[in-house]
Design an enzyme around this catalytic site. Structure first.
Site, PDB file in Angstrom:
ATOM      1  N   GLU A   1     -71.312   7.295  12.428  1.00 11.04           N
ATOM      2  CA  GLU A   1     -70.725   6.089  13.004  1.00 11.04           C
ATOM      3  C   GLU A   1     -71.361   4.839  12.398  1.00 11.04           C
ATOM      4  O   GLU A   1     -72.583   4.780  12.221  1.00 11.04           O
ATOM      5  CB  GLU A   1     -70.912   6.113  14.532  1.00 11.04           C
ATOM      6  CG  GLU A   1     -70.280   4.911  15.222  1.00 11.04           C
ATOM      7  CD  GLU A   1     -70.172   5.085  16.736  1.00 11.04           C
ATOM      8  OE1 GLU A   1     -70.375   6.215  17.241  1.00 11.04           O
ATOM      9  OE2 GLU A   1     -69.883   4.083  17.407  1.00 11.04           O
TER      10      GLU A   1
ATOM     11  N   HIS B   1     -69.144  -2.457  16.352  1.00 11.54           N
ATOM     12  CA  HIS B   1     -70.411  -2.315  15.634  1.00 11.54           C
ATOM     13  C   HIS B   1     -70.374  -3.003  14.264  1.00 11.54           C
ATOM     14  O   HIS B   1     -71.315  -3.734  13.916  1.00 11.54           O
ATOM     15  CB  HIS B   1     -70.758  -0.837  15.435  1.00 11.54           C
ATOM     16  CG  HIS B   1     -70.994  -0.093  16.714  1.00 11.54           C
ATOM     17  ND1 HIS B   1     -71.255   1.252  16.754  1.00 11.54           N
ATOM     18  CD2 HIS B   1     -71.017  -0.514  18.010  1.00 11.54           C
ATOM     19  CE1 HIS B   1     -71.418   1.636  18.015  1.00 11.54           C
ATOM     20  NE2 HIS B   1     -71.272   0.586  18.793  1.00 11.54           N
TER      21      HIS B   1
ATOM     22  N   HIS C   1     -68.095  13.254  20.628  1.00  7.78           N
ATOM     23  CA  HIS C   1     -69.224  12.329  20.439  1.00  7.78           C
ATOM     24  C   HIS C   1     -70.528  13.016  20.842  1.00  7.78           C
ATOM     25  O   HIS C   1     -70.626  13.586  21.922  1.00  7.78           O
ATOM     26  CB  HIS C   1     -69.009  11.066  21.280  1.00  7.78           C
ATOM     27  CG  HIS C   1     -69.837   9.893  20.835  1.00  7.78           C
ATOM     28  ND1 HIS C   1     -71.214   9.934  20.769  1.00  7.78           N
ATOM     29  CD2 HIS C   1     -69.494   8.650  20.420  1.00  7.78           C
ATOM     30  CE1 HIS C   1     -71.665   8.761  20.344  1.00  7.78           C
ATOM     31  NE2 HIS C   1     -70.642   7.967  20.115  1.00  7.78           N
TER      32      HIS C   1
ATOM     33  N   HIS D   1     -69.664  -3.764  23.843  1.00  7.52           N
ATOM     34  CA  HIS D   1     -68.213  -3.657  23.692  1.00  7.52           C
ATOM     35  C   HIS D   1     -67.489  -4.541  24.706  1.00  7.52           C
ATOM     36  O   HIS D   1     -67.979  -4.743  25.809  1.00  7.52           O
ATOM     37  CB  HIS D   1     -67.751  -2.210  23.901  1.00  7.52           C
ATOM     38  CG  HIS D   1     -68.432  -1.235  22.985  1.00  7.52           C
ATOM     39  ND1 HIS D   1     -68.101   0.088  22.948  1.00  7.52           N
ATOM     40  CD2 HIS D   1     -69.413  -1.385  22.071  1.00  7.52           C
ATOM     41  CE1 HIS D   1     -68.859   0.717  22.057  1.00  7.52           C
ATOM     42  NE2 HIS D   1     -69.673  -0.161  21.526  1.00  7.52           N
TER      43      HIS D   1
ATOM     44  N   TYR E   1     -76.301  10.309  22.963  1.00  8.52           N
ATOM     45  CA  TYR E   1     -77.052   9.149  22.457  1.00  8.52           C
ATOM     46  C   TYR E   1     -78.523   9.482  22.229  1.00  8.52           C
ATOM     47  O   TYR E   1     -79.218   8.784  21.496  1.00  8.52           O
ATOM     48  CB  TYR E   1     -76.982   7.980  23.453  1.00  8.52           C
ATOM     49  CG  TYR E   1     -75.604   7.380  23.627  1.00  8.52           C
ATOM     50  CD1 TYR E   1     -74.794   7.136  22.515  1.00  8.52           C
ATOM     51  CD2 TYR E   1     -75.139   7.031  24.876  1.00  8.52           C
ATOM     52  CE1 TYR E   1     -73.539   6.565  22.666  1.00  8.52           C
ATOM     53  CE2 TYR E   1     -73.878   6.462  25.038  1.00  8.52           C
ATOM     54  CZ  TYR E   1     -73.086   6.234  23.933  1.00  8.52           C
ATOM     55  OH  TYR E   1     -71.857   5.669  24.094  1.00  8.52           O
TER      56      TYR E   1
ATOM     57  N   ARG F   1     -76.688  10.886  27.876  1.00 11.13           N
ATOM     58  CA  ARG F   1     -78.110  10.517  27.954  1.00 11.13           C
ATOM     59  C   ARG F   1     -79.008  11.742  27.793  1.00 11.13           C
ATOM     60  O   ARG F   1     -80.186  11.690  28.086  1.00 11.13           O
ATOM     61  CB  ARG F   1     -78.405   9.824  29.293  1.00 11.13           C
ATOM     62  CG  ARG F   1     -77.535   8.627  29.575  1.00 11.13           C
ATOM     63  CD  ARG F   1     -78.021   7.362  28.872  1.00 11.13           C
ATOM     64  NE  ARG F   1     -76.962   6.359  28.811  1.00 11.13           N
ATOM     65  CZ  ARG F   1     -76.852   5.456  27.856  1.00 11.13           C
ATOM     66  NH1 ARG F   1     -77.696   5.417  26.859  1.00 11.13           N
ATOM     67  NH2 ARG F   1     -75.879   4.580  27.872  1.00 11.13           N
TER      68      ARG F   1
ATOM     69  N   ASP G   1     -74.156  -4.922  19.778  1.00  9.00           N
ATOM     70  CA  ASP G   1     -73.498  -3.720  20.295  1.00  9.00           C
ATOM     71  C   ASP G   1     -73.187  -3.804  21.781  1.00  9.00           C
ATOM     72  O   ASP G   1     -73.724  -3.040  22.584  1.00  9.00           O
ATOM     73  CB  ASP G   1     -74.341  -2.468  19.987  1.00  9.00           C
ATOM     74  CG  ASP G   1     -73.607  -1.179  20.376  1.00  9.00           C
ATOM     75  OD1 ASP G   1     -72.435  -1.250  20.786  1.00  9.00           O
ATOM     76  OD2 ASP G   1     -74.231  -0.115  20.265  1.00  9.00           O
TER      77      ASP G   1
ATOM     78  N   HIS H   1     -74.324   8.981  16.149  1.00  8.06           N
ATOM     79  CA  HIS H   1     -75.051   7.805  15.684  1.00  8.06           C
ATOM     80  C   HIS H   1     -76.117   8.310  14.731  1.00  8.06           C
ATOM     81  O   HIS H   1     -76.935   9.153  15.133  1.00  8.06           O
ATOM     82  CB  HIS H   1     -75.695   7.072  16.859  1.00  8.06           C
ATOM     83  CG  HIS H   1     -74.709   6.506  17.832  1.00  8.06           C
ATOM     84  ND1 HIS H   1     -75.081   5.797  18.944  1.00  8.06           N
ATOM     85  CD2 HIS H   1     -73.350   6.545  17.847  1.00  8.06           C
ATOM     86  CE1 HIS H   1     -73.989   5.419  19.601  1.00  8.06           C
ATOM     87  NE2 HIS H   1     -72.939   5.864  18.962  1.00  8.06           N
TER      88      HIS H   1
ATOM     89  N   HIS I   1     -63.484   3.701  16.171  1.00 11.39           N
ATOM     90  CA  HIS I   1     -63.796   3.355  17.560  1.00 11.39           C
ATOM     91  C   HIS I   1     -63.279   1.940  17.739  1.00 11.39           C
ATOM     92  O   HIS I   1     -63.778   1.016  17.106  1.00 11.39           O
ATOM     93  CB  HIS I   1     -65.309   3.425  17.825  1.00 11.39           C
ATOM     94  CG  HIS I   1     -65.806   4.814  18.032  1.00 11.39           C
ATOM     95  ND1 HIS I   1     -67.140   5.118  18.099  1.00 11.39           N
ATOM     96  CD2 HIS I   1     -65.142   5.977  18.214  1.00 11.39           C
ATOM     97  CE1 HIS I   1     -67.279   6.436  18.303  1.00 11.39           C
ATOM     98  NE2 HIS I   1     -66.075   6.966  18.370  1.00 11.39           N
TER      99      HIS I   1
ATOM    100  N   GLU J   1     -63.403   2.499  23.341  1.00  9.14           N
ATOM    101  CA  GLU J   1     -64.689   2.614  24.055  1.00  9.14           C
ATOM    102  C   GLU J   1     -64.940   1.291  24.752  1.00  9.14           C
ATOM    103  O   GLU J   1     -66.044   0.756  24.730  1.00  9.14           O
ATOM    104  CB  GLU J   1     -65.827   2.890  23.068  1.00  9.14           C
ATOM    105  CG  GLU J   1     -65.681   4.175  22.291  1.00  9.14           C
ATOM    106  CD  GLU J   1     -66.800   4.342  21.270  1.00  9.14           C
ATOM    107  OE1 GLU J   1     -67.064   3.392  20.503  1.00  9.14           O
ATOM    108  OE2 GLU J   1     -67.408   5.413  21.255  1.00  9.14           O
TER     109      GLU J   1
HETATM  110 ZN    ZN Z   1     -71.378   0.710  20.705  1.00  8.31          ZN
HETATM  111 FE    FE Z   2     -68.630   3.718  18.973  1.00 10.33          FE
HETATM  112 FE    FE Z   3     -70.871   5.833  19.435  1.00 12.53          FE
END
Ligand code: ZN
Ligand code: FE
Ligand code: FE
Length: 275
Positions: free
Chosen positions: A142, A179, A67, A226, A70, A37, A224, A107, A211, A256
Site C-alpha cells: 500500500e 495516503h 487487508h 481519511h 495493522y 489491531r 493519514d 502496509h 483505496h 475506507e
Molecule cells: Zn490510511
Molecule cells: Fe488504505
Molecule cells: Fe491500509
C-alpha cells in the site's frame, strides 16, 4: 468501468460479506484477515468459501482486496515484532489460498528509527520468506502517507522493495488516494503527472487496486486521516477524475472513509453514478 466496495466485517463469514456487498450496491470488498489491531484469525470453512465464490460469480464481482493487520510490521527494530509479523504474513497467505486469485494488501511497515533503507531490506527479506512461486494471491504494497517512520511514502521506496523480491510477479501496489495525497502527490492539480511518475518509477502494470478516500489534510501533510468523499481536501471533483481516469479502469476501488453502512451505500451509489 469500476468495481466499488468498502471494508466489511468478517464476523459472519465470507458468504455474508458477499451478500452484504450486493445489498450495498457494490461489486468488490475488503476485509481484515484478522483483528486489525492484532490477534488470531478465524478459520474459514470450505462451504463458506464455495458459497462466497457463487455470490462473486453471480454478481460479476471484481477482485477482492483482503487487508493485513495493522500490527504486522516486517521492519520493526524489534526482532520479535518482525518475527511475529512474518508469522502473520505466512499464515494469512496460506489462508488466502482457500480463496485463490484475490489480492492481499498490507502496509509495508514502519522502520521505527532504523532508516528507510534498512526497512526496505527487511520488508523484502520478509516477503522473500513468505512468498512462493506458484501461490494464487497477489500481494499488494500500500502507498503510505509517510506518517512517523512509515516505509512506502514514495513510489521509489515501493519500487525498491519490489526489486528486492524474487517472486515479484506476485507483487502489486494498492494506491491509497488519501495516503498518496498526504505524502505529497498532488492528485488535484497534477493527476496525470502523478500517474506518469508512477508509471515511470513502478510501472502501471503493478497498479492493482485503489483505496478510495478523501483526506482531512492538505497535500503533503504526512498525516493519514481519511475523510468522506467530497468532504476533504481532495474534493469530489478530483475524486471523480481519479475514478474515471483511464489508468484506474477495471481496478477494485475500496472505500475506507469514516462512514456507517448508510454512508457507504450512499458513496457506492455516487461512484456508480459516474459510470
Ligand atoms: Zn490510511
Ligand atoms: Fe488504505
Ligand atoms: Fe491500509
Amino acid at each position: 468501468m469500476i468495481y466499488i466496495g468498502c471494508h466489511l466485517s468478517v464476523t459472519n463469514g465470507y458468504e455474508a460479506m458477499g451478500n452484504q456487498m450486493v445489498d450495498f450496491g457494490g461489486n468488490t470488498f475488503a476485509w481484515f484477515t484478522r483483528n486489525p489491531r492484532g490477534g488470531k484469525s478465524k478459520d474459514v470453512s470450505d462451504e463458506d468459501v464455495a458459497a462466497l465464490q457463487e455470490v462473486l460469480k453471480d454478481n460479476e464481482f471484481g477482485t477482492l482486496v483482503a487487508h493485513a493487520s495493522y500490527t504486522m510490521n516486517l521492519c520493526s527494530a524489534k526482532p520479535e515484532t518482525r518475527a511475529n509479523g512474518l508469522d502473520m504474513l505466512k499464515q494469512d497467505l496460506q489462508k488466502m489460498e482457500k480463496l485463490p486469485g484475490q489480492y492481499y494488501n498490507f502496509h509495508p511497515g514502519s522502520h521505527t528509527g532504523q532508516g528507510a533503507e534498512v526497512g526496505i531490506q527487511q520488508i523484502a527479506d520478509g516477503l522473500n520468506e513468505a512468498l512462493w512461486s506458484d501461490m494464487h494471491t497477489t500481494v499488494l504494497l500500500e502507498t503510505m502517507a509517510g506518517k512517523g517512520s512509515e516505509v512506502g511514502r514514495s513510489f521509489e521506496e515501493l519500487k525498491k522493495i519490489i526489486d528486492l523480491v524474487q517472486c515479484n510477479d506476485k507483487l502489486g501496489v494498492c494506491f491509497d488516494t488519501c495516503h498518496t495525497w498526504d505524502a505529497g502527490y498532488d492528485l488535484v492539480n497534477n493527476l496525470d503527472g502523478v500517474l506518469e511518475q508512477f508509471d515511470k518509477i513502478i510501472g502501471l502494470d503493478r497498479l492493482k487496486a485503489v483505496h478510495f478516500n478523501d483526506s482531512k489534510n492538505d497535500c503533503g501533510a504526512g498525516k493519514d486521516r481519511h475523510e468522506k468523499l467530497g468532504e476533504g481536501f481532495i474534493g469530489m471533483d478530483a475524486m471523480r477524475k481519479i475514478a474515471t481516469h483511464p489508468a484506474f479502469q477495471g481496478l477494485p476501488f475500496i472505500l475506507e472513509t469514516p462512514n456507517d453502512d448508510a454512508g457507504y451505500i450512499k458513496e457506492i451509489a455516487t461512484v456508480n453514478s459516474w459510470f
